[in-house]
Every structure is written in C-alpha cells, then in structure tokens.
Design an enzyme around this catalytic site. Structure first.
Site, PDB file in Angstrom:
ATOM      1  N   GLU A  43       0.829  -1.205   0.000  1.00 39.72           N
ATOM      2  CA  GLU A  43       0.000   0.000   0.000  1.00 39.72           C
ATOM      3  C   GLU A  43       0.866   1.260   0.000  1.00 39.72           C
ATOM      4  O   GLU A  43       0.541   2.236  -0.661  1.00 39.72           O
ATOM      5  CB  GLU A  43      -0.934   0.000   1.221  1.00 39.72           C
ATOM      6  CG  GLU A  43      -2.024  -1.055   1.151  1.00 39.72           C
ATOM      7  CD  GLU A  43      -3.060  -0.740   0.071  1.00 39.72           C
ATOM      8  OE1 GLU A  43      -3.091   0.384  -0.441  1.00 39.72           O
ATOM      9  OE2 GLU A  43      -3.837  -1.656  -0.256  1.00 39.72           O
ATOM     10  N   GLN A  48       0.307   6.802  -5.587  1.00 40.84           N
ATOM     11  CA  GLN A  48       0.691   7.541  -6.800  1.00 40.84           C
ATOM     12  C   GLN A  48       1.521   6.717  -7.779  1.00 40.84           C
ATOM     13  O   GLN A  48       2.211   7.269  -8.628  1.00 40.84           O
ATOM     14  CB  GLN A  48       1.511   8.804  -6.446  1.00 40.84           C
ATOM     15  CG  GLN A  48       0.855   9.713  -5.436  1.00 40.84           C
ATOM     16  CD  GLN A  48      -0.156  10.643  -6.069  1.00 40.84           C
ATOM     17  OE1 GLN A  48      -0.277  10.703  -7.278  1.00 40.84           O
ATOM     18  NE2 GLN A  48      -0.900  11.338  -5.251  1.00 40.84           N
ATOM     19  N   LEU A  86      10.750   4.501  -7.019  1.00 42.69           N
ATOM     20  CA  LEU A  86       9.326   4.623  -6.676  1.00 42.69           C
ATOM     21  C   LEU A  86       8.927   6.062  -6.384  1.00 42.69           C
ATOM     22  O   LEU A  86       7.744   6.393  -6.424  1.00 42.69           O
ATOM     23  CB  LEU A  86       8.996   3.771  -5.442  1.00 42.69           C
ATOM     24  CG  LEU A  86       8.890   2.276  -5.692  1.00 42.69           C
ATOM     25  CD1 LEU A  86       8.955   1.514  -4.378  1.00 42.69           C
ATOM     26  CD2 LEU A  86       7.590   1.953  -6.412  1.00 42.69           C
ATOM     27  N   GLY A  87       9.913   6.938  -6.091  1.00 45.68           N
ATOM     28  CA  GLY A  87       9.588   8.310  -5.727  1.00 45.68           C
ATOM     29  C   GLY A  87       8.918   8.366  -4.360  1.00 45.68           C
ATOM     30  O   GLY A  87       8.819   7.362  -3.653  1.00 45.68           O
ATOM     31  N   CYS A 205     -19.541  -0.125 -18.344  1.00 37.64           N
ATOM     32  CA  CYS A 205     -20.782  -0.468 -17.631  1.00 37.64           C
ATOM     33  C   CYS A 205     -21.402  -1.758 -18.154  1.00 37.64           C
ATOM     34  O   CYS A 205     -22.054  -2.485 -17.391  1.00 37.64           O
ATOM     35  CB  CYS A 205     -21.785   0.673 -17.747  1.00 37.64           C
ATOM     36  SG  CYS A 205     -21.145   2.239 -17.128  1.00 37.64           S
ATOM     37  N   CYS A 208     -20.096  -4.512 -16.128  1.00 37.98           N
ATOM     38  CA  CYS A 208     -19.947  -4.225 -14.685  1.00 37.98           C
ATOM     39  C   CYS A 208     -20.925  -5.061 -13.865  1.00 37.98           C
ATOM     40  O   CYS A 208     -22.130  -5.068 -14.145  1.00 37.98           O
ATOM     41  CB  CYS A 208     -20.197  -2.739 -14.440  1.00 37.98           C
ATOM     42  SG  CYS A 208     -20.130  -2.325 -12.686  1.00 37.98           S
ATOM     43  N   CYS A 214     -26.505   0.726 -10.155  1.00 42.02           N
ATOM     44  CA  CYS A 214     -25.735   1.972 -10.248  1.00 42.02           C
ATOM     45  C   CYS A 214     -26.624   3.136 -10.696  1.00 42.02           C
ATOM     46  O   CYS A 214     -27.184   3.122 -11.778  1.00 42.02           O
ATOM     47  CB  CYS A 214     -24.588   1.775 -11.236  1.00 42.02           C
ATOM     48  SG  CYS A 214     -23.618   3.269 -11.462  1.00 42.02           S
TER      49      CYS A 214
HETATM   50  S1  SF4 Z   1     -20.170   1.267 -11.129  1.00 39.96           S
HETATM   51 FE1  SF4 Z   1     -21.675   2.253 -12.456  1.00 39.96          FE
HETATM   52  S2  SF4 Z   1     -20.524   3.714 -13.679  1.00 39.96           S
HETATM   53 FE2  SF4 Z   1     -19.065   2.277 -12.793  1.00 39.96          FE
HETATM   54  S3  SF4 Z   1     -18.786   0.729 -14.392  1.00 39.96           S
HETATM   55 FE3  SF4 Z   1     -20.354  -0.012 -12.969  1.00 39.96          FE
HETATM   56  S4  SF4 Z   1     -22.276   0.655 -13.905  1.00 39.96           S
HETATM   57 FE4  SF4 Z   1     -20.677   1.837 -14.874  1.00 39.96          FE
END
Ligand code: SF4
Length: 376
Positions: A43, A48, A86-87, A205, A208, A214
């Site tokens: 972690e 970054q 790694l900075g 999406c 997803c 969502c």
């Molecule tokens: S969380 Fe929502 S915005 Fe993100 S990929 Fe899934 S459906 Fe799309």
C-alpha cells in the site's frame, strides 16, 4: 431513505462485488496471503504509482526486508536506496519508522486495533482500513482514488470529488457498505472494480457486476461523474547542474539528513527561475560556475548544455539542464546543508542514493560518457 441506507441494496452490492472479485481479481504478489507487513509495504508503494510499476519493486524489497523485524533493523539509508525508482521517499522513511514502532511497541506484530494502527507513521484512515480489513478481516471501510470513483457513481453523487462534504459522504457510504465478514475482499473488490471496469474515462458499464444497482448508469451520468475540479497549472521551475569531470571522475555532493532529500547524492545544481521546491536558491542570482564553487569548493569551467530532463515535484514541473564541466582547482568541501562532496567513478554512480532526475542523468552519463568529457 438514501440508497446506501437500504439493506437490500447494500447486501446486493456486497454479494455481486464479492462474486466478481472472486472470479476476476488479478494475481498480485501481496495478495498471496494475509500478511499485514506485505499489505503495508504494497500500500505504501502503490501511493501515486501503478500496480505494474510496483510489482518488481515489491518483490525486490521483500527479498531485502522480508518482515517488520528485518526492516526495523535496517539503516534508513538502505531503505531509501531500496525504494529508489518509486519516488515519494517520505513514504520509505515512514514505512521504516512504522516498522520500528511495530517492533518496539507491539513485539513485531501489526496491531489489529484501528487507533493503534493509525498511530503508526504514514498510516491514515485509508491505510489502517486496508490493512485491518485485509489482514484481520475487520469490517473497516476504505476510500481511495478507485473506490471513491465507484461509490460516487453508484450513488450519482454530484459534489466535487475532493470537497470535504463529498469525502464525508463517500466515507459514510463505505462504512455502510463494508460487510461484517469478507471485508478485506469487499474493499479490494471495490478498488479492483475501479481499476479494471469503472475507469476514470469510459467506464465499462456493459460488463460491470454492479450495473443494475448503479444510479449514475441509470441516469446516464457515468461519464460525467465524479465531478473533478480542474487542476491548477503546474509551477514551472528551471534548474541547472554541472557534470564536473576531473581525471575520469565526477563531482557529487550529498544532502545532510534529516530533511526531505536528506542522504541523497546530487550533481552540483543551482536554481535558475520560478519557485524553488528543492531549496537550491542562494538568495541572489549566481551562475552555474559560482554556484558549483559555493556548493563544493571546486572552481569549474562550464561547457556545453548536453541534456535537459523534466521531472515533477509536488505542484512543480522542473526543467533540469545538465552541462558538461571541468574542474580547474580546489578540493571538494561540502557547503552547509551537505554532508559530503567527493569524486565518484562513473560506474559507481548507480550505487549512490539518487533522486529521479539525478538517476536518469547518471544513466545518460553511463550510456554516452564521451558526451560529458569522459572516455568510453
Ligand atoms: S459502477 Fe456504475 S458507472 Fe461504474 S462501471 Fe459499474 S455501472 Fe458503470
């Protein structure tokens, strides 16, 4: 009622995310077990920095310092050297200090209490949540770049991402969502979804696992959320350094510890224009030859500009101009703020602890020594 106050919604998010994470998670070396030391190191390195860049550094660091005891017993300079590339060297120092605290106060075992974990140097709310959930399966929430994007979209949160009200709201959502068991997998799933599917641009999406839950997707706002304020333009800085050669060796100076760059070696470098993030100004304009003399005690003659590198420090964009130079007289003597000044063989440059620009310049010198007045 807000969406994340609805237990059906939160449990659906948890179930779908855990299923997806179980199938799709990347095989990363710090996921091999639940060792809190490995999680802490990974972690700290991932701040970054991309996963792909961290993996080889992580493996090498673990070979050098396999556990809290080994890291605590090391000198800070060894740890910073192992962190090279790694900075964010402050992270290396914090990690080292945290290992010493774990050994001295907790018998070499990571505390599983949130307050004790957060008392370790460099361990804030996010990091404590990540370690405690992943190593000890404690239902602690996390919020970082990837998960905050996912949560903001799931809730269709319209506030600017870095605003205090947004952060407070998203932490609340993370608290409400983290399940009582498998908290570590859930938190990693959120981050993994943000990294692989719910990307900053063009979130995927269609594939997803949370699409049906969502709100941003339902409203068609997934490309607009989260709202991010434009970054201020970086502050431009000009620096110049001299690659001073004498009898096949190069003049190097070392910053005194403590301090952000304490213990690092540098080519004699002056500030020319703009802000001065590295504290190189003499308080009056000086040319490179005079600056090098004040820094090292060696009088030099500056030749051609050979290379210009660009690097970033916090909000600054530094243009770093490297000139070839020869020594005329004087023996190396470090200025106040520096602990050493000496001649170094070109092949030995890579053994020194160098910042990113100096390391890139050292590589350029080793690749084409004749450009700098050194023989091949
Ligand atoms: S969380 Fe929502 S915005 Fe993100 S990929 Fe899934 S459906 Fe799309």
């Amino acid at each position: 009622m807000e969406r994340d106050e609805d237990p059906d919604w939160t449990s659906s998010v948890g179930r779908r995310l855990l299923d997806w994470y179980g199938r799709e998670k990347r095989d990363l070396p710090w996921r091999a077990d639940r060792d809190p030391y490995r999680i802490l190191v990974s972690e700290m390195m991932l701040v970054q920095t991309t996963v792909a860049a961290v993996v080889p550094h992580f493996k090498r660091f673990l070979r050098l310092f396999p556990d809290f005891a080994a890291l605590a017993a090391a000198e800070e300079e060894q740890v910073v050297k192992a962190w090279e590339g790694l900075g964010y060297y402050r992270r290396a120092r914090q990690l080292h200090a945290a290992a010493r605290m774990v050994v001295e106060l907790h018998g070499g075992r990571m505390p599983d209490d949130p307050a004790l974990a957060r008392a370790l140097p460099g361990v804030g709310r996010y990091l404590a949540g990540a370690i405690l959930s992943q190593a000890f399966d404690r239902p602690e929430p996390i919020l970082e770049a990837n998960s905050q994007r996912v949560l903001a979209r799931l809730l269709a949160w319209d506030g600017e991402l870095s605003a205090a009200a947004t952060q407070k709201r998203l932490w609340k959502a993370a608290e409400r969502l983290v399940p009582a068991t498998q908290a570590g997998d859930f938190n990693q799933g959120l981050m993994e979804l943000g990294a692989l599917i719910c990307a900053p641009r063009s979130p995927r999406c269609l594939v997803c696992p949370l699409a049906a839950l969502c709100e941003a997707r339902r409203l068609g706002l997934q490309d607009e959320l989260p709202r991010i304020a434009p970054r201020p333009a970086p502050l431009v800085v000009e620096e110049a350094c001299a690659v001073v050669v004498r009898r096949g060796k190069i003049l190097m100076i070392r910053r005194r510890s403590p301090g952000l760059w304490g213990g690092f070696w540098e080519f004699p470098t002056i500030h020319r224009e703009g802000a001065d993030p590295a504290g190189r100004s003499f308080g009056e304009p000086v040319d490179l030859a005079e600056g090098a003399r004040r820094l090292t005690g060696v009088r030099i003659e500056v030749g051609d500009l050979v290379k210009t590198l660009t690097y970033g420090v916090t909000r600054h964009r530094v243009r770093f101009h490297a000139y070839r130079a020869v020594a005329l007289s004087g023996d190396p003597r470090p200025a106040p703020g520096f602990s050493e000044a000496r001649w170094v063989e070109p092949e030995a440059l890579s053994e020194l602890t160098l910042g990113s620009a100096a390391r890139r310049l050292a590589s350029a010198i080793q690749v084409a020594p004749a450009d700098w007045g050194l023989s091949n």
